[in-house]
Design a protein around this motif. Structure first.
Motif, PDB file in Angstrom:
ATOM      1  N   TRP A   8     -13.283  19.184   3.928  1.00  0.00           N
ATOM      2  CA  TRP A   8     -12.450  19.251   4.986  1.00  0.00           C
ATOM      3  C   TRP A   8     -12.880  19.666   6.425  1.00  0.00           C
ATOM      4  CZ3 TRP A   8      -7.873  17.086   4.653  1.00  0.00           C
ATOM      5  CH2 TRP A   8      -7.396  16.832   3.468  1.00  0.00           C
ATOM      6  N   ALA A   9     -14.400  20.243   6.316  1.00  0.00           N
ATOM      7  CA  ALA A   9     -14.999  20.402   7.561  1.00  0.00           C
ATOM      8  C   ALA A   9     -15.380  18.962   8.401  1.00  0.00           C
ATOM      9  CB  ALA A   9     -16.202  21.259   7.360  1.00  0.00           C
ATOM     10  N   GLN A  10     -15.445  17.808   7.837  1.00  0.00           N
ATOM     11  CA  GLN A  10     -15.904  16.428   8.225  1.00  0.00           C
ATOM     12  C   GLN A  10     -15.043  16.250   9.474  1.00  0.00           C
ATOM     13  OE1 GLN A  10     -18.278  15.342   7.534  1.00  0.00           O
ATOM     14  NE2 GLN A  10     -18.789  15.445   5.396  1.00  0.00           N
ATOM     15  N   PRO A  11     -15.453  15.757  10.492  1.00  0.00           N
ATOM     16  CA  PRO A  11     -14.978  15.678  11.726  1.00  0.00           C
ATOM     17  C   PRO A  11     -13.532  14.681  11.794  1.00  0.00           C
ATOM     18  CG  PRO A  11     -16.955  14.608  11.898  1.00  0.00           C
ATOM     19  CD  PRO A  11     -16.863  15.443  10.876  1.00  0.00           C
ATOM     20  N   TRP A  12     -13.721  13.611  10.996  1.00  0.00           N
ATOM     21  CA  TRP A  12     -12.719  12.911  10.898  1.00  0.00           C
ATOM     22  C   TRP A  12     -11.345  13.217  10.080  1.00  0.00           C
ATOM     23  CZ3 TRP A  12     -17.433  11.614   8.962  1.00  0.00           C
ATOM     24  CH2 TRP A  12     -17.944  12.010   7.683  1.00  0.00           C
ATOM     25  N   LEU A  13     -11.421  14.387   9.210  1.00  0.00           N
ATOM     26  CA  LEU A  13     -10.264  14.997   9.048  1.00  0.00           C
ATOM     27  C   LEU A  13      -9.817  16.093   9.640  1.00  0.00           C
ATOM     28  CD1 LEU A  13     -11.682  15.310   5.069  1.00  0.00           C
ATOM     29  CD2 LEU A  13      -9.854  13.669   6.060  1.00  0.00           C
ATOM     30  N   SER A 156     -17.570  12.153  25.070  1.00  0.00           N
ATOM     31  CA  SER A 156     -16.957  13.580  24.870  1.00  0.00           C
ATOM     32  C   SER A 156     -15.454  13.445  25.624  1.00  0.00           C
ATOM     33  CB  SER A 156     -17.891  14.327  26.123  1.00  0.00           C
ATOM     34  OG  SER A 156     -17.991  13.740  27.285  1.00  0.00           O
ATOM     35  N   GLN A 157     -15.201  12.223  26.477  1.00  0.00           N
ATOM     36  CA  GLN A 157     -14.142  12.011  26.814  1.00  0.00           C
ATOM     37  C   GLN A 157     -13.150  11.167  26.025  1.00  0.00           C
ATOM     38  OE1 GLN A 157     -14.204  10.633  31.033  1.00  0.00           O
ATOM     39  NE2 GLN A 157     -16.296  11.342  31.124  1.00  0.00           N
ATOM     40  N   ALA A 158     -13.426  10.860  24.624  1.00  0.00           N
ATOM     41  CA  ALA A 158     -12.812   9.855  23.920  1.00  0.00           C
ATOM     42  C   ALA A 158     -12.232  10.702  22.747  1.00  0.00           C
ATOM     43  CB  ALA A 158     -13.799   8.918  23.542  1.00  0.00           C
ATOM     44  N   ARG A 159     -11.175  10.143  22.078  1.00  0.00           N
ATOM     45  CA  ARG A 159     -10.608  10.735  20.900  1.00  0.00           C
ATOM     46  C   ARG A 159     -10.288   9.419  19.827  1.00  0.00           C
ATOM     47  NH1 ARG A 159      -5.513  13.972  21.751  1.00  0.00           N
ATOM     48  NH2 ARG A 159      -5.152  12.264  23.076  1.00  0.00           N
ATOM     49  N   LEU A 160     -10.918   9.588  18.454  1.00  0.00           N
ATOM     50  CA  LEU A 160     -10.627   8.618  17.729  1.00  0.00           C
ATOM     51  C   LEU A 160     -10.014   9.182  16.605  1.00  0.00           C
ATOM     52  CD1 LEU A 160     -11.395   5.588  16.420  1.00  0.00           C
ATOM     53  CD2 LEU A 160     -13.357   6.666  15.451  1.00  0.00           C
ATOM     54  N   ARG A 161      -8.929   8.480  16.021  1.00  0.00           N
ATOM     55  CA  ARG A 161      -8.083   9.315  14.963  1.00  0.00           C
ATOM     56  C   ARG A 161      -7.899   7.993  13.823  1.00  0.00           C
ATOM     57  NH1 ARG A 161      -3.511  12.604  14.059  1.00  0.00           N
ATOM     58  NH2 ARG A 161      -4.333  13.763  15.745  1.00  0.00           N
TER      59      ARG A 161
END
Length: 246
Positions: A8-13, A156-161
């Motif tokens: 659960w430490a992975q950034p996509w999670l 740094s200004q982006a967010r990916l879900r």
């Protein structure tokens, strides 16, 4: 991989971490359906139920729409599907509504048709991006060097879900080639752009637009901060993964 082994430490999670860790502990002693239902807010619909509640021969999406229940197996695929339902309930309901309407209109045939294909693709493998315009332009052009090297600081200004539950499942064993289908914003006069907000995303899911398959591929392990190997520019020289645009 087992549910207990998910990192659960992975950034996509990260967007799913709190619910996912809590549901995992419950699922190990009960069932995935029961664990997801326990994490749902009071009054949340649909209800997660065992897979055995799905009648033989009944279309899965039609059943959800008609009964307000989500048949759920004890596996990673359905676990992540449930987490996306909990995180994006309005967007998931919208996808289900459109799937059910197409099934009612055309039935279940050998092929899904363009709209159901697009709905399934986004549901299973989709992602939503909020990013500065230069990143969008580079992504749409599949200009990987600009996207990930020249304009790297803009991430740094982006967010990916990651929205697609099948992709979340695949990412439990990360491979460089794993690729999301990012929903492109519609044209300026084509409606509200997709956003990371659940309600805004749901409103952006117009059937006429989705039927055009408005997606662009994004190898997600290329995202800065998502994989240690991409810290060097040579990571992006792999043309089998970072393929040129058409």
């Amino acid at each position: 991989m087992s549910l207990a082994a998910v990192d659960w430490a992975q950034p996509w999670l990260a967007p799913y971490r709190a619910m996912g860790e809590a549901a995992t502990q419950t699922a190990l002693h009960t069932s995935v359906a029961a664990a997801l239902q326990r994490e749902a807010a009071p009054g949340f619909t649909p209800t997660f139920v065992p897979q055995s509640d799905l009648p033989a021969g009944q279309a899965y999406e039609a059943h959800i729409f008609q009964t307000g229940t989500v048949p759920t197996r004890d596996n990673l695929h359905d676990f992540f599907n449930g987490l996306v339902w909990l995180a994006f309930p309005e967007a998931k309901r919208r996808l289900n509504e459109l799937q059910a309407a197409e099934i009612a209109r055309a039935g279940i045939g050998a092929t899904r048709g363009p709209l159901r294909d697009a709905l399934t693709l986004f549901d299973e493998n989709g992602a939503v991006l909020d990013a500065p315009e230069p990143l969008w332009k580079a992504l749409a052009a599949r200009d990987w060097h600009t996207l990930f090297v020249t304009q790297r600081a803009l991430w740094s200004q982006a967010r990916l879900r990651v929205f697609g539950h099948a992709l979340l499942e695949k990412l439990t064993t990360p491979r460089k080639a794993l690729t999301a289908h990012v929903l492109l914003p519609p044209p300026p006069d084509g409606g509200e752009p997709a956003a990371l907000d659940d309600r805004a995303l749901a409103r952006s899911l117009a059937p006429e637009y989705l039927a055009q398959k408005p997606f662009v591929p994004l190898p997600v392990l290329g995202v800065p901060g998502w994989w240690a190997g991409n810290a060097t520019a040579h990571f992006y020289d792999d043309s089998k993964v970072f393929r040129p645009g058409p």
